[in-house]
Design a protein around this motif. Structure first.
Motif, PDB file in Angstrom:
ATOM      1  N   LYS A 336       0.835  -1.203   0.000  1.00 56.14           N
ATOM      2  CA  LYS A 336       0.000   0.000   0.000  1.00 56.14           C
ATOM      3  C   LYS A 336       0.874   1.259   0.000  1.00 56.14           C
ATOM      4  N   ALA A 337       1.921   1.238   0.815  1.00 56.99           N
ATOM      5  CA  ALA A 337       2.830   2.392   0.874  1.00 56.99           C
ATOM      6  C   ALA A 337       3.622   2.531  -0.425  1.00 56.99           C
ATOM      7  N   ASP A 338       4.119   1.410  -0.958  1.00 59.33           N
ATOM      8  CA  ASP A 338       4.906   1.451  -2.187  1.00 59.33           C
ATOM      9  C   ASP A 338       4.087   1.964  -3.361  1.00 59.33           C
ATOM     10  N   TRP A 339       2.826   1.575  -3.406  1.00 60.69           N
ATOM     11  CA  TRP A 339       1.981   1.927  -4.544  1.00 60.69           C
ATOM     12  C   TRP A 339       1.324   3.297  -4.389  1.00 60.69           C
ATOM     13  N   GLY A 340       1.306   3.830  -3.188  1.00 61.29           N
ATOM     14  CA  GLY A 340       0.682   5.126  -2.967  1.00 61.29           C
ATOM     15  C   GLY A 340      -0.825   5.110  -3.093  1.00 61.29           C
ATOM     16  N   PHE A 341      -1.459   3.978  -2.796  1.00 59.62           N
ATOM     17  CA  PHE A 341      -2.911   3.862  -2.921  1.00 59.62           C
ATOM     18  C   PHE A 341      -3.604   4.430  -1.688  1.00 59.62           C
ATOM     19  N   THR A 342      -4.804   4.962  -1.896  1.00 64.02           N
ATOM     20  CA  THR A 342      -5.651   5.324  -0.764  1.00 64.02           C
ATOM     21  C   THR A 342      -6.187   4.034  -0.140  1.00 64.02           C
ATOM     22  N   ASP A 343      -6.794   4.160   1.041  1.00 67.41           N
ATOM     23  CA  ASP A 343      -7.374   2.982   1.691  1.00 67.41           C
ATOM     24  C   ASP A 343      -8.390   2.304   0.780  1.00 67.41           C
ATOM     25  N   LEU A 344      -9.240   3.105   0.150  1.00 65.94           N
ATOM     26  CA  LEU A 344     -10.291   2.548  -0.702  1.00 65.94           C
ATOM     27  C   LEU A 344      -9.707   1.872  -1.932  1.00 65.94           C
ATOM     28  N   GLU A 345      -8.716   2.488  -2.542  1.00 63.89           N
ATOM     29  CA  GLU A 345      -8.083   1.895  -3.725  1.00 63.89           C
ATOM     30  C   GLU A 345      -7.434   0.565  -3.377  1.00 63.89           C
ATOM     31  N   PHE A 346      -6.749   0.522  -2.238  1.00 64.15           N
ATOM     32  CA  PHE A 346      -6.085  -0.723  -1.852  1.00 64.15           C
ATOM     33  C   PHE A 346      -7.098  -1.802  -1.501  1.00 64.15           C
ATOM     34  N   GLN A 347      -8.186  -1.406  -0.840  1.00 72.30           N
ATOM     35  CA  GLN A 347      -9.229  -2.373  -0.498  1.00 72.30           C
ATOM     36  C   GLN A 347      -9.846  -2.986  -1.745  1.00 72.30           C
ATOM     37  N   ASP A 348     -10.017  -2.187  -2.805  1.00 71.97           N
ATOM     38  CA  ASP A 348     -10.550  -2.730  -4.057  1.00 71.97           C
ATOM     39  C   ASP A 348      -9.672  -3.860  -4.579  1.00 71.97           C
ATOM     40  N   ALA A 366       4.163  -1.563 -15.646  1.00 75.78           N
ATOM     41  CA  ALA A 366       3.007  -0.666 -15.573  1.00 75.78           C
ATOM     42  C   ALA A 366       3.062   0.167 -14.298  1.00 75.78           C
ATOM     43  N   SER A 367       2.407   1.315 -14.314  1.00 78.61           N
ATOM     44  CA  SER A 367       2.307   2.117 -13.104  1.00 78.61           C
ATOM     45  C   SER A 367       1.300   1.467 -12.156  1.00 78.61           C
ATOM     46  N   PRO A 368       1.404   1.705 -10.839  1.00 81.29           N
ATOM     47  CA  PRO A 368       0.417   1.145  -9.906  1.00 81.29           C
ATOM     48  C   PRO A 368      -1.016   1.523 -10.265  1.00 81.29           C
ATOM     49  N   ALA A 369      -1.239   2.789 -10.646  1.00 85.29           N
ATOM     50  CA  ALA A 369      -2.599   3.229 -10.971  1.00 85.29           C
ATOM     51  C   ALA A 369      -3.141   2.484 -12.184  1.00 85.29           C
ATOM     52  N   ALA A 370      -2.302   2.307 -13.214  1.00 89.43           N
ATOM     53  CA  ALA A 370      -2.759   1.605 -14.415  1.00 89.43           C
ATOM     54  C   ALA A 370      -3.024   0.136 -14.125  1.00 89.43           C
ATOM     55  N   ALA A 371      -2.150  -0.491 -13.357  1.00 87.76           N
ATOM     56  CA  ALA A 371      -2.347  -1.901 -13.016  1.00 87.76           C
ATOM     57  C   ALA A 371      -3.655  -2.089 -12.254  1.00 87.76           C
ATOM     58  N   ARG A 372      -3.898  -1.214 -11.289  1.00 93.74           N
ATOM     59  CA  ARG A 372      -5.147  -1.315 -10.528  1.00 93.74           C
ATOM     60  C   ARG A 372      -6.352  -1.107 -11.434  1.00 93.74           C
ATOM     61  N   LYS A 373      -6.263  -0.119 -12.344  1.00 99.57           N
ATOM     62  CA  LYS A 373      -7.391   0.189 -13.223  1.00 99.57           C
ATOM     63  C   LYS A 373      -7.794  -1.020 -14.058  1.00 99.57           C
ATOM     64  N   TRP A 374      -6.830  -1.675 -14.683  1.00105.39           N
ATOM     65  CA  TRP A 374      -7.161  -2.796 -15.562  1.00105.39           C
ATOM     66  C   TRP A 374      -7.685  -3.993 -14.788  1.00105.39           C
ATOM     67  N   TRP A 375      -7.033  -4.325 -13.659  1.00104.55           N
ATOM     68  CA  TRP A 375      -7.422  -5.541 -12.939  1.00104.55           C
ATOM     69  C   TRP A 375      -8.742  -5.385 -12.197  1.00104.55           C
ATOM     70  N   THR A 376      -8.972  -4.265 -11.538  1.00104.39           N
ATOM     71  CA  THR A 376     -10.224  -4.094 -10.787  1.00104.39           C
ATOM     72  C   THR A 376     -11.355  -3.588 -11.669  1.00104.39           C
ATOM     73  N   GLY A 377     -11.013  -3.128 -12.887  1.00 98.89           N
ATOM     74  CA  GLY A 377     -12.024  -2.606 -13.792  1.00 98.89           C
ATOM     75  C   GLY A 377     -12.423  -3.603 -14.851  1.00 98.89           C
ATOM     76  N   GLU A 378     -11.820  -3.489 -16.024  1.00103.01           N
ATOM     77  CA  GLU A 378     -12.255  -4.266 -17.189  1.00103.01           C
ATOM     78  C   GLU A 378     -12.085  -5.768 -17.004  1.00103.01           C
ATOM     79  N   LEU A 379     -10.957  -6.189 -16.432  1.00103.52           N
ATOM     80  CA  LEU A 379     -10.737  -7.631 -16.267  1.00103.52           C
ATOM     81  C   LEU A 379     -11.712  -8.233 -15.262  1.00103.52           C
ATOM     82  N   THR A 380     -11.995  -7.532 -14.179  1.00105.77           N
ATOM     83  CA  THR A 380     -12.975  -8.029 -13.212  1.00105.77           C
ATOM     84  C   THR A 380     -14.371  -8.071 -13.833  1.00105.77           C
ATOM     85  N   ARG A 381     -14.701  -7.068 -14.649  1.00102.42           N
ATOM     86  CA  ARG A 381     -16.014  -7.055 -15.308  1.00102.42           C
ATOM     87  C   ARG A 381     -16.170  -8.268 -16.219  1.00102.42           C
TER      88      ARG A 381
END
Length: 507
Positions: A336-348, A366-381
């Motif tokens: 969480k600290a390395d990626w700079g995510f908020t609590d909500l982003e990390f919980q997702d 990939a950047s942490p934000a981009a990795a999170r976007k793809w995995w919790t967004g389109e791939l999860t959908r």
């Protein structure tokens, strides 16, 4: 069946103290079964095998067939015990647990009773607000799984109302470790949350160890949740129920909450709780009676005469201890600290079970934000729509490569989603899908200008509007150009070219 009466959750906690306990079964992903050479269906390579094809005489309990202990399963069990903070027994013994059921071919299960391989440990779990709770572990013992029954002809898939049942012995003999907690006191209003966090932590541990697929929907990891209530101020424990084989972390949380409310209503009306197993119903969010819960004496345990005690060397134990991965709670805090995510982003990410995928995608560039976007967004959908896990759809390397194409201007986000669909469909790497489908962004200004001129010819008043300061009028032309280019244009570049044609810098 009449609907159970429930008490308001907060009211139930005013009157009664909940006491929890969990039994988590972990299927080990060894190549072969616990006591035979048959292939292990809990290993992903053997998943989906035809019924009754992964069996050996030992699994069926045929006369003269003798068990042999799987060495890898023993090593995995020791590693898990160490990760749970347990002591490892210098000598542990298998026992026969006798009960009669169609999916247990030999009418007894080889398990461990009074001499488990691991005992007296604890595991820290972290709740959503960062509070850390220590859950006491009584034991972790080795055993074999039973087969699987499929009930046919009923409306619920359960034995009640079924016309007949089919038995699949593929799972019989799969190596298991059963983790048993001591009674958990002081959970109070957070009891459901603690239940979910505990199962999630066990899942994280076994995945980090690499000893199990830990996929709850496949039964690789199953939780039996024990709940009892006692009146405030009373020391004697209440009668417990055991909700069996709950197959998701969310369901564990819901089942514990439901049992607290159900038991509280019964006790408040002067009734008594029956010590029994309960079945969880995902569709209704309720439990129903199973069978009276047996005590250990009812199973007529006795030492397994065909197996010697397991006596691991101190050298092996220390070797496995040195190879333990970072504890899950510490790993989460670090990531969480390395990626700079908020609590909500990390919980997702964490709640989706995607920590490993996101971590590997970042490692691939990939950047942490981009990795999170793809995995919790389109791939999860896509995974939810297909009834699959996101990690089955694409590799972290594919996701990082896809994001690289977006950042290089080769793809827009919309085109990237089309490319991802091709990757999921097995059409190749992102670049291979781009090449095969011709999905790259058109970067030739000449082609874009031609499309703009066609769009302006169809809307001759747009240029005048732009020159009069109504820059937003360019939107209609941009839309027409994007349609003509089949989405394969950079909208920002199209806008720049339109403004240039109008002789305006825009505002």
């Amino acid at each position: 069946m009449a609907k159970a009466k429930l008490m308001d959750f907060d009211k139930a906690l005013e009157l009664y103290e909940p006491v929890l306990g969990f039994e988590v079964h972990v299927e080990l992903n060894t190549e072969t079964k616990m006591f035979s050479s048959a292939a292990n269906p809990a290993n992903s390579a053997n998943h989906g095998a035809e019924a009754n094809t992964l069996v050996a005489p030992v699994d069926m309990g045929l006369p003269g067939a003798l068990p042999v202990v799987n060495e890898t399963a023993v090593r995995y069990s020791i590693s898990l015990g160490l990760a749970l903070g347990c002591s490892i027994a210098p000598s542990s013994r298998f026992a026969r647990k006798n009960y009669f059921y169609p999916d247990l071919g030999k009418n007894y299960q080889i398990s461990q009773y009074d001499e488990p391989i691991a005992f007296e440990g604890s595991v820290d779990i972290e709740l959503a607000d960062g509070e850390v709770i220590s859950v006491p572990i009584e034991r972790a013992h080795m055993e074999e799984d039973a087969g699987k029954l499929t009930h046919v002809g009923g409306s619920t898939g359960r034995i009640q109302g079924a016309e007949y049942s089919l038995v699949d012995y593929n799972r019989a003999g799969v190596p298991l470790v059963e983790i048993v907690t001591k009674p958990i006191f002081g959970a109070e209003h957070r009891a459901p949350e603690i239940a979910k966090a505990y199962v999630a932590t066990i899942r994280d541990i076994v995945i980090a160890l690499g000893i199990s697929e830990a996929r709850m929907e496949r039964g690789n990891l199953r939780c039996d949740a024990n709940v009892s209530l006692r009146p405030r101020g009373q020391e004697k424990l209440g009668t417990r129920t055991e909700t069996k084989n709950v197959n998701s972390m969310r369901s564990v949380e819901r089942a514990v909450r439901y049992e607290i409310q159900r038991q509280a209503a019964i006790l408040a009306d002067g009734g008594t709780i029956i010590q029994e197993t309960r079945h969880w119903h995902e569709d209704t969010g309720t439990t129903s009676p199973g069978r009276p819960k047996s005590d250990a004496d009812d199973y007529r345990y006795f030492p397994e005469p065909d197996l010697l005690p397991v006596a691991p060397s101190l050298e092996l134990i220390e070797q496995l201890r040195a190879a333990l991965p970072e504890p899950p709670a510490a790993r989460r805090r670090r990531l969480k600290a390395d990626w700079g995510f908020t609590d909500l982003e990390f919980q997702d990410v964490a709640n989706g079970g995607l920590l490993a995928e996101v971590e590997a995608t970042i490692a691939a560039g990939a950047s942490p934000a981009a990795a999170r976007k793809w995995w919790t967004g389109e791939l999860t959908r896509i995974a939810n729509a297909q009834g699959r896990e996101p990690g089955e759809l694409a590799t972290p390397a594919d996701v990082a490569a896809l994001q690289g194409l977006v950042e290089a201007g080769t793809l827009t986000d919309k085109l990237a989603r089309q490319v991802l669909e091709g990757v999921v469909a097995g059409e190749g790497t992102p670049q291979e899908v781009v090449d095969a489908r011709g999905l790259a962004v058109v970067s030739d200004d000449g082609a874009l200008v031609a499309a703009i001129d066609d769009a302006l010819a169809a809307q001759p008043d747009v240029l005048e509007k732009i020159r009069d300061g109504k820059v937003q009028a360019a939107g209609a032309v941009i839309g027409a150009v994007m349609k003509a280019m089949k989405g394969q244009a950079d909208a920002a570049r199209v806008r720049e070219l339109i403004l240039e044609r109008a002789g305006s810098t825009g505002a």
